[in-house]
Design an enzyme around this catalytic site. Structure first.
Site, mmCIF file in Angstrom:
data_model
loop_
_atom_site.group_PDB
_atom_site.id
_atom_site.type_symbol
_atom_site.label_atom_id
_atom_site.label_comp_id
_atom_site.label_asym_id
_atom_site.label_seq_id
_atom_site.Cartn_x
_atom_site.Cartn_y
_atom_site.Cartn_z
ATOM 1 N N PHE A 126 0.858 -1.186 0.000
ATOM 2 C CA PHE A 126 0.000 0.000 0.000
ATOM 3 C C PHE A 126 0.899 1.243 0.000
ATOM 4 C CE2 PHE A 126 -2.905 3.139 1.747
ATOM 5 C CZ PHE A 126 -4.109 2.810 1.148
ATOM 6 N N ASP A 198 1.310 -4.972 8.430
ATOM 7 C CA ASP A 198 0.165 -4.078 8.251
ATOM 8 C C ASP A 198 -1.069 -4.961 8.087
ATOM 9 O OD1 ASP A 198 -1.846 -2.371 7.361
ATOM 10 O OD2 ASP A 198 -0.418 -1.041 6.359
ATOM 11 N N TYR A 223 -11.279 1.576 10.644
ATOM 12 C CA TYR A 223 -12.497 1.897 9.882
ATOM 13 C C TYR A 223 -12.855 0.894 8.802
ATOM 14 C CZ TYR A 223 -8.823 3.963 6.952
ATOM 15 O OH TYR A 223 -7.685 4.163 6.218
ATOM 16 N N LYS A 224 -12.052 -0.144 8.626
ATOM 17 C CA LYS A 224 -12.359 -1.137 7.583
ATOM 18 C C LYS A 224 -13.237 -2.237 8.184
ATOM 19 C CE LYS A 224 -8.468 0.339 4.821
ATOM 20 N NZ LYS A 224 -7.051 0.188 4.455
ATOM 21 N N ARG A 372 -13.077 -3.996 -7.428
ATOM 22 C CA ARG A 372 -12.724 -4.638 -6.171
ATOM 23 C C ARG A 372 -13.964 -4.761 -5.297
ATOM 24 N NH1 ARG A 372 -8.669 -2.103 -1.674
ATOM 25 N NH2 ARG A 372 -10.440 -0.726 -1.484
HETATM 26 C C1 LIG Z 1 -6.278 1.396 4.188
HETATM 27 C C2 LIG Z 1 -4.820 1.144 4.402
HETATM 28 C C3 LIG Z 1 -4.028 2.087 5.062
HETATM 29 C C4 LIG Z 1 -4.618 3.420 5.428
HETATM 30 O O1 LIG Z 1 -3.830 4.197 6.249
HETATM 31 P P1 LIG Z 1 -4.464 5.538 6.871
HETATM 32 O O2 LIG Z 1 -3.387 6.117 7.652
HETATM 33 O O3 LIG Z 1 -5.661 5.107 7.660
HETATM 34 O O4 LIG Z 1 -4.908 6.402 5.759
HETATM 35 C C5 LIG Z 1 -2.706 1.748 5.337
HETATM 36 N N1 LIG Z 1 -2.193 0.558 4.942
HETATM 37 C C6 LIG Z 1 -2.942 -0.354 4.266
HETATM 38 C C7 LIG Z 1 -2.346 -1.652 3.859
HETATM 39 C C8 LIG Z 1 -4.266 -0.070 3.959
HETATM 40 O O5 LIG Z 1 -5.002 -0.938 3.278
#
Ligand SMILES: *Cc1c(COP(=O)(O)O)cnc(C)c1O
Length: 413
Positions: A126, A198, A223-224, A372
Site C-alpha cells: 500500500f 500491516d 475503519y475497515k 474490487r
Molecule cells: C487502508 C490502508 C491504510 C490506510 O492508512 P491511513 O493512515 O488510515 O490512511 C494503510 N495501509 C494499508 C495496507 C491499507 O489498506
C-alpha cells in the site's frame, strides 16, 4: 451453472452470523461490497457516540476523563482489538492513524536493530506504507535508513545483514492475496530482522495469532472490517518482549510515565503506553469501541468460513455467467491464499463500478483496471452474492456503464 436464489437463501437461514446484520444500518436493496474500505455504521457505535456526547461529555464534562475512563481508552479499546489479533492484553494500543503508526513502529524497529539500516518491503505494498518508509529515510538520512522494495516472492531471500525490519501487508489491497504470516515472520527473524505487519485488510476478518507467530510489531485500521467509522483511530501492536527497549520518536505527554506531573523531561510510560503521543480522540475511540462490541462473541473461524463461502460463491457465479466472460479474476483462486476480497480486471472497470453503484451494488475501482469487492461476513448475506452478480449482468447486458457520466473520475475512487 449458477445456483438459484433459493440455494443462497437456505445458506442464510443456516448462518449463525445472520442475526448480526440487524445491528447495521444498511438501506433496503443496497448491497455493500466496500466494507473492506469503510465499514457501515452499526447500532452500538451510534449508541456509544450518543452516550458519549449526552451523558459523558454532556453530563460530566472534564470529569469524564476519570469517571468514564476516557484516559484508558487507547489501552481498553486496544485490548479489545488484541483479542482479534491473537494478542494478550497490554500489547495493542488504539491511537492516531495507520500512517502515523507506521512511522512510529518503523522508527522503533530501526532503533531496535542499531547495526542495520534497511527497511525491506514489497513493490506492491500500500503506497502509504512505502511513503512513510521513504519519509523516515529522508528524515534520518540515507546512511541510517534506506527503503528497499522487492517482489513478494523474493522477500525472504532479500533479508540480508543490513535489513532491520521487513514491512509487509498481510492482505494485498489490490488483489486480496494473503501472505503466510507465521512462516514469513519466522523466516525474517531467522535472518535477524524484525517483522512489522500491516493488518489493515485482515484485522476483524482473518483469524490472527500474533503472539503465537512471534510477530514483533503490527499496525492496522479501525475503519475497515472493524467498522469504527470514517477516519476511526488505528491500532498498533508491540510485542511485550520489545516494550522495555522499544522507542518511537513521537514522544508526547500521553506516552509519559506521569503526564500530569508536567515534568520538562520525557520519561517513558511502562509497556505499550510509551507509543502514545497526544490526547486520544475520545468520540472516535468510543465509536470504535461500540462497533467492536459486535465482534466480542464472534468466533473468528466462523467469520472466516463465511467470508470464504461468500467469495467462493461470487467467483462461481461470475464464472458461470457467459455475459461476464471478460471479467478476469486477479485474486488468488485458492480461498486459503486470499483475504475477504475479490478483484477482477476489466478494461472498463471504472465505468462498470460507477454503473453498479447506480444499481445499488457498492464496490470500488482500483488503478489501473480493477473492480474490487469486499465481503464483510458480519453483515453480508449469501443472497447478496447472488443478487450482486445478477445486477452486474444487467449492467453488462444493457451497456449501462457506457453512459457518458460514468467516465468522469471522482476525487475518491
Ligand atoms: C487502508 C490502508 C491504510 C490506510 O492508512 P491511513 O493512515 O488510515 O490512511 C494503510 N495501509 C494499508 C495496507 C491499507 O489498506
Amino acid at each position: 451453472m449458477s445456483a438459484d436464489r433459493a440455494h443462497f437463501a437456505a445458506l442464510d437461514a443456516a448462518d449463525p452470523l445472520a442475526p448480526l446484520r440487524d445491528a447495521f444500518s444498511l438501506r433496503e436493496g443496497l448491497i455493500y461490497l466496500d466494507g473492506n474500505s469503510l465499514g457501515p455504521p452499526c447500532r452500538p457505535a451510534r449508541e456509544a457516540l450518543r452516550a458519549t456526547v449526552e451523558e459523558e461529555w454532556g453530563g460530566e464534562l472534564i470529569g469524564a476523563w476519570n469517571t468514564r475512563d476516557w484516559i484508558g481508552l487507547p489501552r481498553r479499546v486496544g485490548d479489545r482489538i488484541g483479542r482479534l489479533l491473537g494478542a494478550a492484553p497490554g500489547q495493542t494500543l488504539v491511537c492516531d492513524s495507520t500512517s502515523v503508526n507506521l512511522f512510529k513502529t518503523l522508527a522503533a524497529a530501526l532503533a531496535l536493530r542499531p547495526g542495520r539500516g534497511t527497511i525491506l518491503s514489497t513493490a506492491d505494498n500500500f503506497p502509504t506504507d512505502l511513503y512513510l518508509a521513504q519519509g523516515l529515510s529522508a528524515w534520518l538520512g540515507d546512511a541510517r535508513c534506506r527503503l528497499r522494495v522487492v517482489e513478494p516472492a523474493a522477500v525472504v531471500d532479500a533479508v540480508d545483514d543490513d535489513a532491520a525490519v521487513v514491512l509487509l501487508s498481510h492482505v494485498d489491497f489490490r488483489t486480496g492475496a494473503l501472505l503466510d504470516l507465521p512462516a514469513l515472520t519466522a523466516a525474517v527473524q531467522a535472518r535477524g530482522a524484525l517483522a512489522l505487519w500491516d493488518l489493515a485488510h485482515s484485522a476483524g476478518v482473518v483469524p490472527l495469532a500474533l503472539d503465537e507467530a512471534g510477530v514483533d510489531l503490527a499496525v492496522g485500521c479501525g475503519y475497515k472490517y472493524l467498522n469504527g467509522g470514517p477516519g476511526a483511530p488505528a491500532f498498533l501492536y508491540v510485542a511485550e518482549r520489545h516494550q522495555a527497549a522499544a522507542r518511537q520518536p513521537l514522544i508526547g505527554w500521553m506516552g509519559h510515565a506521569r503526564p500530569f506531573a508536567f515534568e520538562p523531561a520525557w520519561a517513558p510510560a511502562p509497556g505499550v503506553d510509551a507509543f502514545q503521543t497526544g490526547t486520544p480522540v475520545v468520540l472516535a475511540q468510543r465509536a470504535l469501541e461500540g462497533a467492536l462490541s459486535l465482534l466480542d462473541g464472534v468466533d473468528l473461524a466462523v467469520l472466516r468460513a463465511k467470508a470464504v463461502a461468500l467469495t467462493e460463491a461470487f467467483v462461481a457465479e461470475v464464472e458461470a455467467s457467459p455475459l461476464l466472460a471478460d471479467f478476469r479474476l486477479v485474486s488468488p483462486r485458492d480461498p486459503a491464499a486470499r483475504g475477504a476480497q475479490l478483484s477482477f480486471a476489466h478494461p472498463e472497470a471504472y465505468a462498470l463500478v460507477q454503473a453498479l453503484i447506480e444499481q445499488d451494488v457498492v464496490g470500488d475501482f482500483r488503478e489501473p483496471d480493477l473492480l474490487r469487492f469486499g465481503f464483510a461476513p458480519l453483515y453480508l448475506r449469501h443472497v447478496d452474492v447472488h443478487d450482486a452478480v445478477r445486477r452486474l449482468e444487467r449492467v453488462v447486458a444493457e451497456g449501462l456503464h457506457r453512459s457518458e457520466r460514468h467516465r468522469v473520475r471522482r476525487r475518491v475512487t
